[in-house]
Motif scaffolding. Structure first.
Motif, PDB file in Angstrom:
ATOM      1  N   MET A  73      -6.624   8.858   3.095  1.00  0.00           N
ATOM      2  CA  MET A  73      -5.452   7.982   3.080  1.00  0.00           C
ATOM      3  C   MET A  73      -4.212   8.846   2.824  1.00  0.00           C
ATOM      4  O   MET A  73      -4.268   9.798   2.069  1.00  0.00           O
ATOM      5  CB  MET A  73      -5.615   6.940   1.969  1.00  0.00           C
ATOM      6  CG  MET A  73      -4.649   5.782   2.037  1.00  0.00           C
ATOM      7  SD  MET A  73      -4.581   4.942   3.611  1.00  0.00           S
ATOM      8  CE  MET A  73      -6.268   4.365   3.792  1.00  0.00           C
ATOM      9  N   SER A  74      -3.140   8.523   3.467  1.00  0.00           N
ATOM     10  CA  SER A  74      -1.928   9.304   3.282  1.00  0.00           C
ATOM     11  C   SER A  74      -0.756   8.371   3.026  1.00  0.00           C
ATOM     12  O   SER A  74      -0.898   7.150   3.093  1.00  0.00           O
ATOM     13  CB  SER A  74      -1.676  10.170   4.514  1.00  0.00           C
ATOM     14  OG  SER A  74      -0.765  11.180   4.195  1.00  0.00           O
ATOM     15  N   VAL A  75       0.366   8.948   2.735  1.00  0.00           N
ATOM     16  CA  VAL A  75       1.569   8.160   2.458  1.00  0.00           C
ATOM     17  C   VAL A  75       2.726   8.847   3.169  1.00  0.00           C
ATOM     18  O   VAL A  75       2.712  10.068   3.331  1.00  0.00           O
ATOM     19  CB  VAL A  75       1.784   8.051   0.930  1.00  0.00           C
ATOM     20  CG1 VAL A  75       2.010   9.406   0.306  1.00  0.00           C
ATOM     21  CG2 VAL A  75       2.931   7.120   0.605  1.00  0.00           C
ATOM     22  N   PHE A  76       3.702   8.081   3.592  1.00  0.00           N
ATOM     23  CA  PHE A  76       4.711   8.613   4.502  1.00  0.00           C
ATOM     24  C   PHE A  76       6.139   8.389   3.972  1.00  0.00           C
ATOM     25  O   PHE A  76       6.883   7.575   4.514  1.00  0.00           O
ATOM     26  CB  PHE A  76       4.547   7.977   5.884  1.00  0.00           C
ATOM     27  CG  PHE A  76       3.221   8.259   6.511  1.00  0.00           C
ATOM     28  CD1 PHE A  76       3.041   9.392   7.277  1.00  0.00           C
ATOM     29  CD2 PHE A  76       2.145   7.415   6.305  1.00  0.00           C
ATOM     30  CE1 PHE A  76       1.806   9.683   7.843  1.00  0.00           C
ATOM     31  CE2 PHE A  76       0.904   7.683   6.865  1.00  0.00           C
ATOM     32  CZ  PHE A  76       0.730   8.831   7.637  1.00  0.00           C
TER      33      PHE A  76
ATOM     34  N   ARG B  30       7.234  16.254  -0.882  1.00  0.00           N
ATOM     35  CA  ARG B  30       5.921  16.769  -1.264  1.00  0.00           C
ATOM     36  C   ARG B  30       5.150  15.610  -1.887  1.00  0.00           C
ATOM     37  O   ARG B  30       5.684  14.916  -2.749  1.00  0.00           O
ATOM     38  CB  ARG B  30       6.064  17.904  -2.282  1.00  0.00           C
ATOM     39  CG  ARG B  30       4.777  18.692  -2.452  1.00  0.00           C
ATOM     40  CD  ARG B  30       5.009  19.984  -3.191  1.00  0.00           C
ATOM     41  NE  ARG B  30       4.921  19.794  -4.616  1.00  0.00           N
ATOM     42  CZ  ARG B  30       5.743  20.335  -5.501  1.00  0.00           C
ATOM     43  NH1 ARG B  30       6.739  21.082  -5.077  1.00  0.00           N
ATOM     44  NH2 ARG B  30       5.593  20.138  -6.784  1.00  0.00           N
ATOM     45  N   VAL B  31       3.941  15.408  -1.419  1.00  0.00           N
ATOM     46  CA  VAL B  31       3.118  14.319  -1.947  1.00  0.00           C
ATOM     47  C   VAL B  31       2.045  14.902  -2.849  1.00  0.00           C
ATOM     48  O   VAL B  31       1.360  15.858  -2.468  1.00  0.00           O
ATOM     49  CB  VAL B  31       2.480  13.515  -0.795  1.00  0.00           C
ATOM     50  CG1 VAL B  31       1.485  12.504  -1.348  1.00  0.00           C
ATOM     51  CG2 VAL B  31       3.557  12.804   0.015  1.00  0.00           C
TER      52      VAL B  31
ATOM     53  N   ASP C 217      -7.776   3.778  -0.947  1.00  0.00           N
ATOM     54  CA  ASP C 217      -7.658   2.754   0.095  1.00  0.00           C
ATOM     55  C   ASP C 217      -7.661   1.342  -0.505  1.00  0.00           C
ATOM     56  O   ASP C 217      -7.618   0.359   0.213  1.00  0.00           O
ATOM     57  CB  ASP C 217      -8.831   2.913   1.077  1.00  0.00           C
ATOM     58  CG  ASP C 217      -8.544   2.210   2.390  1.00  0.00           C
ATOM     59  OD1 ASP C 217      -7.358   1.929   2.651  1.00  0.00           O
ATOM     60  OD2 ASP C 217      -9.501   1.923   3.131  1.00  0.00           O
TER      61      ASP C 217
ATOM     62  N   ARG D 202      -2.426   0.730  -2.999  1.00  0.00           N
ATOM     63  CA  ARG D 202      -1.427   0.442  -1.974  1.00  0.00           C
ATOM     64  C   ARG D 202      -0.133  -0.088  -2.596  1.00  0.00           C
ATOM     65  O   ARG D 202       0.970   0.321  -2.227  1.00  0.00           O
ATOM     66  CB  ARG D 202      -1.989  -0.583  -0.991  1.00  0.00           C
ATOM     67  CG  ARG D 202      -1.030  -0.874   0.144  1.00  0.00           C
ATOM     68  CD  ARG D 202      -1.526  -2.004   1.005  1.00  0.00           C
ATOM     69  NE  ARG D 202      -0.549  -2.355   2.016  1.00  0.00           N
ATOM     70  CZ  ARG D 202      -0.505  -3.525   2.609  1.00  0.00           C
ATOM     71  NH1 ARG D 202      -1.381  -4.461   2.322  1.00  0.00           N
ATOM     72  NH2 ARG D 202       0.424  -3.784   3.509  1.00  0.00           N
TER      73      ARG D 202
ATOM     74  N   ARG E 269       1.723   2.619  -4.361  1.00  0.00           N
ATOM     75  CA  ARG E 269       2.430   3.450  -3.362  1.00  0.00           C
ATOM     76  C   ARG E 269       3.709   2.747  -2.922  1.00  0.00           C
ATOM     77  O   ARG E 269       4.773   3.365  -2.807  1.00  0.00           O
ATOM     78  CB  ARG E 269       1.529   3.708  -2.154  1.00  0.00           C
ATOM     79  CG  ARG E 269       0.459   4.743  -2.369  1.00  0.00           C
ATOM     80  CD  ARG E 269      -0.109   5.238  -1.037  1.00  0.00           C
ATOM     81  NE  ARG E 269      -0.828   4.224  -0.301  1.00  0.00           N
ATOM     82  CZ  ARG E 269      -2.122   3.937  -0.445  1.00  0.00           C
ATOM     83  NH1 ARG E 269      -2.836   4.634  -1.305  1.00  0.00           N
ATOM     84  NH2 ARG E 269      -2.703   3.000   0.274  1.00  0.00           N
TER      85      ARG E 269
END
Lengths: 447, 243
Positions: free
Chosen positions: A1-4, A21-22, A47, A52, A55
């Motif tokens: 899972m990533s974040v943008f 930077r994450v 996930d 979520r 985030r």
């Protein structure tokens, strides 16, 4: 899972688009963050629905929170901690409006946290943290923890809760989320929501937790726009102004004050031949140059420069301090200043409306007393807390300082000159004209 | 072509490219994250007459694919067919054209040696045609733009770096390319190219998402284009679009 975070655009300030930077965080409180200065986003990467929404919370900070606090000086009357917590509320409100499930924002530590604040009696922190969890899944647990230790705080906390939610309900998403600069160069959403909430909460933090219907009404009114601050029940912290330049004065003779002595040419006190073991019946006129003068400069208790000059001719070595606290001030505005110090004199300055530091300034004066030199308190007899409310306990504290340390009460600077000339201690009944402090001195004497 | 390198709204990197091209400098290296339009700029910027020749480097790229190769002819004999590097030397009636070398960091040792010879200074570069025995030199207007997705140019051979004194990091898509997207996606597309490689969202992905969502809606389009990242991409876009 990533974040943008780079896809979160739409800011109207000068933040610009750059890489982030994450770092991996977690859903536990304090383990997710958004560092706008260095563009580091620490978020849980799971996930699950909880990850979520955490985030989303941090991404909303990236979308709306200020990236610079250069203008923070405009808000010196607002607690930095209150600003942080109010910003949490703004962020949570906006992600809720976008459809994120803010009831998932809790980590199970809130009840323990609430209980701990109650046990420590930290009303100010309890009020502040309420904002951080308001309208999230953590609110109920937090309040339950506080209630377990301090049920008497609940009415006040509910008042803060209602006022905060009313304010947010009345604010559109567009206004609350705006990052366009206002006339002061502050992001307008932050100024119109976060700062307003934080200012209200700062007052509530400083106030006493309201007990009883009258105090609660007063507390509620204090939360309204323009409402008078609620009582705090404590003095503000003494905050001296930067030392002003002192102008050296010509030394004069000072006050010639009579005092009894066992030999001399004029027998002024024949009664002492019977009452004084040392038989000090003669008089000697000794020169006195000093003393400490504490001047209440609140409201109408201002001083005339000429009066100060006349006083200093009588007591050239006196230490003269003025004081007056700006109600609600958090330390940005000085509430005490030196007017004259052992031979030098500074330009007089105006006060700041309230008293607020009567007790601390008297203690300061006593700490600077040389030997048995006299201490004079120029006062109208009113003693107020840091929000400029009269307070019985604080009045009693000052009354005990006056009687216990032989502080002379005077109404004005001319009164100081008169008092310097006499050796006779002010009779207790004379204190009756000094407002609440005077009355309390009389009561204490009777008891 | 619609590719202008100028204007106040253009990022600094693209203004740098515009200034370098306008100055007539004939060797430029563009590097940075993929999907920002480096190749597009290399193919079109400053190319006015003959279309640019393009080489995409891989580990299997051979010398023959750069300079040329013998090909069987119908008569049973062999004829020499020149490769893109030599074609660009001779382009535009001998004046020279543009050679674009993509992903130069992926070229093998042999191919890299040949590229070094092809991109050498005009005074040193020359090549003998094996069919005619003639010496060929690059035309006076021959230019080379190399591109790479490397973030650190230390990984490139010194000899190659030496031939390209100007290296420009392209870290944002060109506004002209972004302008072809729907208005709400333009700013995210500019930002999407900036994340680290695992989080980078290329301009091509945005084109696809933009086109698909008109037909199948944003959720389905995101799922088709961004796969497992669909929900997080949509969350970020929704938060960015807060109004």
């Amino acid at each position: 899972m990533s974040v943008f975070p780079e896809l979160v655009t739409g800011r109207e300030d000068d933040f610009g688009v750059r890489a982030w930077r994450v770092e991996r965080g977690s859903t536990f409180r304090g383990e997710a963050s958004c560092n706008l200065t260095e563009r580091i986003l620490e978020v849980p990467l799971g996930d699950d629905p909880e990850s979520r929404v955490v985030r989303a919370h941090e991404l909303m900070h990236a979308r709306i929170s200020p990236h610079s606090l250069e203008w923070a000086r405009h808000f010196s009357d607002v607690s930095p901690r209150a600003l942080e917590c109010a910003e949490e509320l703004r962020v949570n409100t906006l992600i809720g409006r976008l459809g994120f499930d803010v009831s998932l924002l809790h980590d199970g530590s809130e009840k323990i946290g609430g209980r701990r604040l109650g046990r420590l009696g930290e009303w100010d922190q309890a009020v502040c943290f309420l904002l951080a969890v308001l309208a999230t899944g953590a609110e109920r647990e937090y309040l339950s923890g506080v209630r377990g230790e301090r049920p008497e705080w609940m009415a006040g906390l509910r008042a803060v809760r209602k006022r905060s939610l009313d304010l947010l309900d009345a604010t559109s998403t567009e206004v609350a989320g705006s990052t366009a600069f206002d006339d002061d160069g502050v992001p307008s959403g932050y100024a119109q929501v976060t700062v307003v909430l934080a200012r209200m909460v700062t007052q509530a933090m400083a106030a006493r937790s309201p007990q009883g219907p009258v105090a609660l009404r007063q507390f509620r009114r204090s939360l309204e726009p323009g409402g008078r601050r609620a009582p705090t029940g404590r003095f503000a912290t003494l905050c001296f102004d930067e030392p002003a330049p002192l102008i050296a004065r010509m030394r004069t003779g000072g006050v010639r004050r009579p005092r009894p002595i066992s030999s001399g040419t004029v027998m002024r006190y024949p009664g002492r031949l019977l009452s004084d073991p040392e038989r000090r019946a003669f008089v000697e006129r000794a020169h006195h140059h000093g003393g400490i003068v504490v001047i209440d400069q609140s409201g109408s208790m201002d001083i005339e420069p000429d009066e100060l000059q006349r006083l200093l001719r009588r007591a050239p070595d006196a230490l003269v301090v003025g004081y007056s606290h700006r109600p609600g001030d958090q330390g940005a505005t000085a509430n005490a200043w030196i007017l004259a110090q052992r031979g030098g004199v500074a330009a007089p300055r105006a006060g700041n409306v309230g008293n607020g530091v009567d007790g601390p300034i008297l203690r300061w004066a006593l700490a600077h007393r040389r030997g048995s030199e006299p201490v004079f308190w120029v006062t109208d007899g009113q003693v107020t807390d840091s929000h400029d409310h009269p307070d019985e306990a604080l009045t009693d504290e000052c009354a005990r300082l006056v009687t216990g340390s032989h502080i002379t009460l005077v109404r004005d600077l001319a009164g100081v000159q008169r008092a310097m000339r006499t050796t006779t201690a002010k009779r207790t009944r004379d204190h009756g004209s000094f407002g609440r402090v005077g009355r309390r001195i009389l009561e204490n004497t009777r008891n | 072509m619609g590719f202008e390198l100028g204007g106040d709204e253009v990022a600094q990197c693209w203004r740098d490219v515009g200034d370098v091209m306008a100055s007539g400098l004939l060797r430029v290296l563009l590097y940075g994250p993929p999907g920002t339009g480096k190749t597009f700029a290399a193919l079109h910027s400053g190319v006015t007459r003959t279309p640019a020749e393009r080489l995409v480097c891989t580990e299997d790229l051979s010398t023959g694919e750069i300079t040329g190769t013998w090909m069987p002819a119908a008569s049973g004999s062999w004829t020499w067919r020149e490769g893109p590097a030599i074609r660009s030397w001779r382009a535009d009636a001998g004046r020279g054209g543009r050679l674009v070398v993509d992903e130069v960091d992926r070229a093998s040792g042999d191919a890299l040696s040949t590229l070094l010879a092809m991109t050498d200074s005009p005074e040193s570069a020359r090549w003998r045609n094996p069919e005619t025995g003639d010496w060929v030199v690059p035309g006076p207007e021959f230019s080379v733009v190399m591109t790479t997705n490397l973030e650190q140019l230390d990984d490139l051979p010194d000899a190659l770096r030496d031939r390209f004194p100007v290296c420009i990091r392209i870290d944002q898509p060109h506004p002209t390319a972004v302008a072809q997207l729907s208005a709400d996606l333009r700013a995210p597309a500019l930002g999407g190219s900036l994340g680290e490689s695992s989080r980078r969202v290329s301009l091509r992905s945005f084109y696809a998402f933009d086109q698909l969502r008109r037909r199948v809606g944003p959720s389905r389009a995101a799922h088709l284009v961004f796969g497992e990242h669909a929900r997080n991409v949509l969350d970020a876009l929704n938060i960015g679009a807060l109004r």
